[in-house]
Write a protein that holds these residues in place. Structure first.
Motif, PDB file in Angstrom:
ATOM      1  N   ALA A  35       0.843  -1.199   0.000  1.00 56.93           N
ATOM      2  CA  ALA A  35       0.000   0.000   0.000  1.00 56.93           C
ATOM      3  C   ALA A  35       0.874   1.244   0.000  1.00 56.93           C
ATOM      4  N   LEU A  36       0.585   2.141  -0.931  1.00 52.93           N
ATOM      5  CA  LEU A  36       1.275   3.424  -1.022  1.00 52.93           C
ATOM      6  C   LEU A  36       0.308   4.510  -0.602  1.00 52.93           C
ATOM      7  N   LEU A  37       0.697   5.293   0.382  1.00 52.03           N
ATOM      8  CA  LEU A  37      -0.158   6.379   0.868  1.00 52.03           C
ATOM      9  C   LEU A  37       0.401   7.710   0.384  1.00 52.03           C
ATOM     10  N   VAL A  38      -0.359   8.378  -0.488  1.00 53.32           N
ATOM     11  CA  VAL A  38       0.004   9.706  -0.975  1.00 53.32           C
ATOM     12  C   VAL A  38      -0.767  10.729  -0.156  1.00 53.32           C
ATOM     13  N   GLU A  39      -0.040  11.580   0.534  1.00 52.01           N
ATOM     14  CA  GLU A  39      -0.664  12.564   1.409  1.00 52.01           C
ATOM     15  C   GLU A  39      -0.646  13.942   0.768  1.00 52.01           C
ATOM     16  N   ARG A  40      -1.500  14.794   1.296  1.00 50.76           N
ATOM     17  CA  ARG A  40      -1.596  16.143   0.760  1.00 50.76           C
ATOM     18  C   ARG A  40      -0.230  16.834   0.831  1.00 50.76           C
ATOM     19  N   GLY A  41       0.192  17.430  -0.272  1.00 57.31           N
ATOM     20  CA  GLY A  41       1.464  18.129  -0.323  1.00 57.31           C
ATOM     21  C   GLY A  41       2.625  17.280  -0.803  1.00 57.31           C
ATOM     22  N   SER A  43       5.147  15.694  -3.143  1.00 59.35           N
ATOM     23  CA  SER A  43       5.649  15.935  -4.495  1.00 59.35           C
ATOM     24  C   SER A  43       6.066  14.614  -5.113  1.00 59.35           C
ATOM     25  N   LEU A  44       6.403  14.634  -6.404  1.00 61.52           N
ATOM     26  CA  LEU A  44       6.837  13.406  -7.067  1.00 61.52           C
ATOM     27  C   LEU A  44       8.070  12.808  -6.388  1.00 61.52           C
ATOM     28  N   PRO A  45       9.106  13.611  -6.033  1.00 59.71           N
ATOM     29  CA  PRO A  45      10.252  13.009  -5.339  1.00 59.71           C
ATOM     30  C   PRO A  45       9.866  12.358  -4.016  1.00 59.71           C
ATOM     31  N   VAL A  46       8.917  12.942  -3.295  1.00 57.80           N
ATOM     32  CA  VAL A  46       8.468  12.347  -2.036  1.00 57.80           C
ATOM     33  C   VAL A  46       7.776  11.010  -2.304  1.00 57.80           C
ATOM     34  N   MET A  71       3.198  11.510 -19.344  1.00 58.86           N
ATOM     35  CA  MET A  71       1.846  11.022 -19.069  1.00 58.86           C
ATOM     36  C   MET A  71       0.930  12.100 -18.509  1.00 58.86           C
ATOM     37  N   GLY A  72       1.457  13.277 -18.265  1.00 59.52           N
ATOM     38  CA  GLY A  72       0.631  14.333 -17.674  1.00 59.52           C
ATOM     39  C   GLY A  72       0.342  14.091 -16.216  1.00 59.52           C
ATOM     40  N   ALA A  73       1.233  13.324 -15.562  1.00 55.11           N
ATOM     41  CA  ALA A  73       1.024  13.015 -14.142  1.00 55.11           C
ATOM     42  C   ALA A  73       1.783  13.964 -13.234  1.00 55.11           C
ATOM     43  N   ALA A  74       2.799  14.620 -13.755  1.00 55.48           N
ATOM     44  CA  ALA A  74       3.598  15.524 -12.926  1.00 55.48           C
ATOM     45  C   ALA A  74       2.710  16.647 -12.396  1.00 55.48           C
ATOM     46  N   GLY A  75       2.710  16.828 -11.087  1.00 58.92           N
ATOM     47  CA  GLY A  75       1.892  17.871 -10.474  1.00 58.92           C
ATOM     48  C   GLY A  75       0.427  17.514 -10.345  1.00 58.92           C
ATOM     49  N   ARG A  76       0.055  16.293 -10.753  1.00 59.84           N
ATOM     50  CA  ARG A  76      -1.362  15.895 -10.683  1.00 59.84           C
ATOM     51  C   ARG A  76      -1.549  14.618  -9.870  1.00 59.84           C
ATOM     52  N   LEU A  77      -0.606  14.317  -9.015  1.00 59.94           N
ATOM     53  CA  LEU A  77      -0.726  13.129  -8.178  1.00 59.94           C
ATOM     54  C   LEU A  77      -1.835  13.336  -7.169  1.00 59.94           C
ATOM     55  N   GLN A  78      -2.776  12.409  -7.118  1.00 63.65           N
ATOM     56  CA  GLN A  78      -3.942  12.577  -6.260  1.00 63.65           C
ATOM     57  C   GLN A  78      -3.736  11.896  -4.909  1.00 63.65           C
ATOM     58  N   VAL A  79      -4.257  12.558  -3.895  1.00 64.86           N
ATOM     59  CA  VAL A  79      -4.128  12.054  -2.526  1.00 64.86           C
ATOM     60  C   VAL A  79      -4.920  10.760  -2.366  1.00 64.86           C
ATOM     61  N   GLY A  80      -4.383   9.822  -1.604  1.00 66.07           N
ATOM     62  CA  GLY A  80      -5.116   8.593  -1.315  1.00 66.07           C
ATOM     63  C   GLY A  80      -4.196   7.409  -1.112  1.00 66.07           C
ATOM     64  N   GLU A  81      -4.820   6.259  -0.932  1.00 68.02           N
ATOM     65  CA  GLU A  81      -4.095   5.003  -0.741  1.00 68.02           C
ATOM     66  C   GLU A  81      -4.150   4.206  -2.038  1.00 68.02           C
ATOM     67  N   ARG A  91       4.643   2.869 -15.662  1.00 68.07           N
ATOM     68  CA  ARG A  91       3.524   3.524 -16.342  1.00 68.07           C
ATOM     69  C   ARG A  91       2.201   3.225 -15.635  1.00 68.07           C
ATOM     70  N   ASP A  92       2.018   1.982 -15.202  1.00 72.09           N
ATOM     71  CA  ASP A  92       0.804   1.612 -14.462  1.00 72.09           C
ATOM     72  C   ASP A  92       0.691   2.415 -13.163  1.00 72.09           C
ATOM     73  N   ILE A  93       1.801   2.523 -12.448  1.00 69.21           N
ATOM     74  CA  ILE A  93       1.791   3.206 -11.148  1.00 69.21           C
ATOM     75  C   ILE A  93       1.455   4.676 -11.320  1.00 69.21           C
ATOM     76  N   LEU A  94       2.109   5.339 -12.266  1.00 66.91           N
ATOM     77  CA  LEU A  94       1.865   6.771 -12.468  1.00 66.91           C
ATOM     78  C   LEU A  94       0.455   7.026 -12.992  1.00 66.91           C
ATOM     79  N   ALA A  95      -0.065   6.125 -13.804  1.00 64.29           N
ATOM     80  CA  ALA A  95      -1.438   6.277 -14.292  1.00 64.29           C
ATOM     81  C   ALA A  95      -2.433   6.191 -13.141  1.00 64.29           C
ATOM     82  N   ALA A  96      -2.185   5.267 -12.222  1.00 65.37           N
ATOM     83  CA  ALA A  96      -3.071   5.130 -11.061  1.00 65.37           C
ATOM     84  C   ALA A  96      -3.032   6.386 -10.201  1.00 65.37           C
ATOM     85  N   LEU A  97      -1.824   6.928  -9.987  1.00 63.40           N
ATOM     86  CA  LEU A  97      -1.685   8.137  -9.172  1.00 63.40           C
ATOM     87  C   LEU A  97      -2.307   9.340  -9.859  1.00 63.40           C
ATOM     88  N   ARG A  98      -2.162   9.419 -11.162  1.00 64.70           N
ATOM     89  CA  ARG A  98      -2.737  10.541 -11.922  1.00 64.70           C
ATOM     90  C   ARG A  98      -4.264  10.483 -11.933  1.00 64.70           C
TER      91      ARG A  98
END
Length: 349
Positions: A35-41, A43-46, A71-81, A91-98
């Motif tokens: 499980a990858l948890l993307v939190e508010r704020g 960035s891609l390096p984080v 892929m147009g994912a830079a700066g558009r990573l959405q918060v969530g698990e 490519r699959d991972i970044l598409a899911a995050l985007r």
């Protein structure tokens, strides 16, 4: 000069091939779902650092950045698990995050459970934010925008999906709205000669029907028995209301003294409906209660054959005979169980 150009072209081709291989080949290091948890704020390096912490191997940060821009994912990573599964490519991972393909968890509200049991189940749901833990029932209903409303029966049993970051209050809010919608729909289709005077009475009786029978096809008949009793002024005399009135004093057995002890919920000592629902009825129980079967029955008792079904009777004499049959089956089953436990049953060697 020609040689340098050729070398540069070869280097570029090699880099492009490497980049394409990076983007389209499953990442290394993920042997089981993570499980990858993307939190508010974040960035891609984080996020990349979090992926590395999960064990993801392969690709330089520059390649991840290039792919994210492509892929147009830079700066558009959405918060969530997010679920990071074996076999996923960058490519699959970044598409899911985007696209925000976050993990959705399921929580089931079981028909016939009480609000107290629902609160306990929500408290065990560790992925939900706990907002009602320190609130009493009245405060919970006020937080839901329903001050003064009794919580029992007000939440529709079904499976609800939520994402990490949602709270127990969010889920209750959805279940409350779903119950109100189901109740309004059942009330709108009720029988023209219904004895019930309000949607709240329908909800209360449906909760009793839910507790009395888990057989969907039987519920209209059970509702019909209670409807006829209410119409002629006969007490409902249903054990689940007595049990609810006992509260924490109920130890799994209901005794004669319990039936004789008056509480607001004891339908052996008081006429009419109890003051509130006694559990959360399903949509099926609401529909059955709104449209009961009129077959003249005033009594029912379990068949005692393990099917969960009941015998319905029009007269007390018929009912008493059905009770005798039930007791005979019950005692026979007890004796068979005792014999098997002692090693003397028919299945014993």
């Amino acid at each position: 000069m020609l040689l340098l150009v050729l070398l540069a072209a070869l280097a570029g081709f090699w880099a492009w091939q490497r980049y394409q291989a990076f983007a389209g080949i499953p990442v290394h290091g993920i042997e089981a779902p993570a499980a990858l948890l993307v939190e508010r704020g974040d960035s891609l390096p984080v996020v990349l650092a979090k992926l590395r912490a999960l064990g993801v191997r392969g690709g330089h940060e520059a390649e991840w950045r290039l792919l994210a821009r492509e892929m147009g994912a830079a700066g558009r990573l959405q918060v969530g698990e997010y679920a990071i599964d074996p076999g996923m490519t960058p490519r699959d991972i970044l598409a899911a995050l985007r696209d925000g393909r976050v993990v959705r968890h399921a929580f089931a509200i079981i028909p016939g459970r009480t609000f107290r049991e629902l609160r306990a189940a929500l408290a065990r749901e560790s992925l939900l934010e706990q907002e009602i833990e320190d609130l009493d029932d009245g405060a919970v209903m006020a937080a839901l925008g329903q001050p003064g409303q009794h919580p029992e029966g007000r939440f529709l049993p079904e499976t609800y999906h939520y994402t990490r970051g949602d709270s127990d209050l969010d889920l209750l809010r959805r279940a409350h709205a779903a119950m109100q919608e189901a109740l309004d729909a059942a009330w709108a289709t009720r029988s023209d000669d219904s004895v019930l005077g309000s949607p709240d009475e329908l909800l209360t009786l449906a909760s009793i029907v839910e507790k009395e029978s888990g057989i969907a096809s039987e519920r209209p008949r059970v509702a019909g028995v209670f409807e006829r009793r209410l119409r002629i002024g006969m007490k409902l005399q249903t054990d689940p209301t007595v049990i609810y009135g006992l509260g924490s004093a109920y130890d799994g057995n209901i005794r004669r003294r319990d039936l004789d002890t008056d509480t607001p919920y004891n339908t052996y000592t008081r006429g009419g409906l109890p003051p509130t629902p006694i559990a959360m009825p399903s949509a099926g129980a609401l529909e059955a209660t709104a449209n009961p079967i009129d077959d003249g029955a005033l009594y029912f008792v379990a068949l005692g054959d393990g099917s969960g079904r009941h015998a319905f009777s029009r007269t007390l004499a018929e009912h008493n005979a059905a009770v005798v049959r039930y007791l005979r089956r019950y005692r026979a089953a007890r004796e068979a169980d005792a014999g098997t436990a002692a090693g003397t049953g028919p299945e014993s060697p």
